[in-house]
Motif scaffolding. Sequence first.
Motif, PDB file in Angstrom:
ATOM      1  N   SER A 182       1.003  -1.136  -0.224  1.00 53.82           N
ATOM      2  CA  SER A 182       0.067  -0.026  -0.121  1.00 53.82           C
ATOM      3  C   SER A 182       0.727   1.271   0.128  1.00 53.82           C
ATOM      4  N   GLN A 183       2.122   1.072   0.503  1.00 55.28           N
ATOM      5  CA  GLN A 183       3.121   2.044   0.541  1.00 55.28           C
ATOM      6  C   GLN A 183       3.519   2.747  -0.800  1.00 55.28           C
ATOM      7  N   ILE A 184       3.754   1.667  -1.621  1.00 54.42           N
ATOM      8  CA  ILE A 184       4.307   1.821  -2.964  1.00 54.42           C
ATOM      9  C   ILE A 184       2.928   2.362  -3.794  1.00 54.42           C
ATOM     10  N   ALA A 185       1.766   1.651  -3.404  1.00 47.92           N
ATOM     11  CA  ALA A 185       0.295   2.430  -4.408  1.00 47.92           C
ATOM     12  C   ALA A 185       0.228   3.591  -3.841  1.00 47.92           C
ATOM     13  N   SER A 186       0.363   4.044  -2.785  1.00 47.75           N
ATOM     14  CA  SER A 186       0.177   5.578  -2.319  1.00 47.75           C
ATOM     15  C   SER A 186       1.223   6.445  -3.015  1.00 47.75           C
ATOM     16  N   LEU A 190       0.366   9.387  -5.828  1.00 42.98           N
ATOM     17  CA  LEU A 190       0.817  10.697  -5.863  1.00 42.98           C
ATOM     18  C   LEU A 190       1.613  11.220  -6.840  1.00 42.98           C
ATOM     19  N   GLY A 191       1.927  10.616  -7.669  1.00 46.37           N
ATOM     20  CA  GLY A 191       2.489  10.859  -9.085  1.00 46.37           C
ATOM     21  C   GLY A 191       3.971  10.393  -9.152  1.00 46.37           C
ATOM     22  N   LEU A 192       4.416   9.867  -8.067  1.00 47.60           N
ATOM     23  CA  LEU A 192       5.878   9.365  -8.184  1.00 47.60           C
ATOM     24  C   LEU A 192       6.466   8.136  -9.217  1.00 47.60           C
ATOM     25  N   SER A 193       7.466   8.312  -9.692  1.00 48.56           N
ATOM     26  CA  SER A 193       8.074   7.570 -10.557  1.00 48.56           C
ATOM     27  C   SER A 193       8.420   6.162  -9.834  1.00 48.56           C
ATOM     28  N   ARG A 194       8.636   5.129 -10.523  1.00 42.08           N
ATOM     29  CA  ARG A 194       9.052   3.840  -9.692  1.00 42.08           C
ATOM     30  C   ARG A 194      10.536   4.087  -8.890  1.00 42.08           C
ATOM     31  N   THR A 195      11.428   5.036  -9.699  1.00 41.85           N
ATOM     32  CA  THR A 195      12.445   5.164  -9.222  1.00 41.85           C
ATOM     33  C   THR A 195      12.487   6.191  -8.048  1.00 41.85           C
ATOM     34  N   ILE A 202      10.340   3.637  -0.365  1.00 42.02           N
ATOM     35  CA  ILE A 202      10.634   2.015  -0.013  1.00 42.02           C
ATOM     36  C   ILE A 202      11.954   1.983   0.671  1.00 42.02           C
ATOM     37  N   VAL A 203      12.979   2.440   0.191  1.00 42.27           N
ATOM     38  CA  VAL A 203      14.339   2.395   0.850  1.00 42.27           C
ATOM     39  C   VAL A 203      14.580   3.183   2.097  1.00 42.27           C
TER      40      VAL A 203
END
Length: 287
Positions: A182-186, A190-195, A202-203
């Motif tokens: 859910s952190q990644i989905a959120s 919000l418009g953040l890219s994978r990087t 995440i890191v």
Amino acid sequence: MSQPPEAAWVPSPAQRDRDAYRRRRSRRDASVATLATVVLLGGLALVVVSSPGWPRVQSTFFSGFHFAASWRDVLSAFWVNVSMFLIAEPIILVLALLIAVVRGTRAPVLFPVRLLAVLFTDMLRGIPTILLVLLLGFGMPALGLQGVPTSLYFWALTALVLSYSAYVAEVLRAGIESIHPSQIASARTLGLSRTQTLRHVIVPQGVRRVIPPLLNDFVSLQKDTALVSVVAIFDAVYTARDYGAYNFNYTPYVVAALLFIALTVPLARFTDWLSARARRREVAGSW
């Protein structure tokens, strides 16, 4: 209209009784712990001192004369261990984080890199660190490759970096994979890219969760710098061995051990403090 001053809080008789009981219990527990420690350590010391071979062990390992004669050389050589630890630690962190991130990727085009990361961690964790120090320390300079360093210090340090990067990479990977999806989905919402999600969401959280085991690995790394003595690098252990070989006395080993203890114990207590703080925060957040 002025408000009447609030009365000072006064504990109830029941509260005072509870506080008094807690103080008495705390004093009793401290007394019992102290007595048990004295009895245990005193008993162990009595067993060792009263053993038949104690006089020989005392003169061989705990000689005041050889302690005074060797501690300056061992202390000076101990800087080699400290410098290796200080150089290796940041390199290990960067390399291990890179490996952990690569192992967490799912892009098909990165499969070869991911496969290399898996092979790296599997192989390096499977080789004992002392064997890796021997293989690189004696093997790489013997190749005689142009442009490749021949310094034993360099290859012993490289062996430590490679070995511990494999372990630390797995610790970091566990922290990264513990982040809830859910952190990644959120973050993506919000418009953040994978990087950007990896870097900003995440890191940082994953690393924070594994700080105690990371520090534990670095405590172990600090001790394992003594393994470089097997390739004849004049660190604290090799210097102690050299002194012992000439004087037939092992007291310098005790000097080296005390130096390692003086460096690792504060770091170990700091690790325990971080672990306890993390547990308190988890308990506080569960309510």
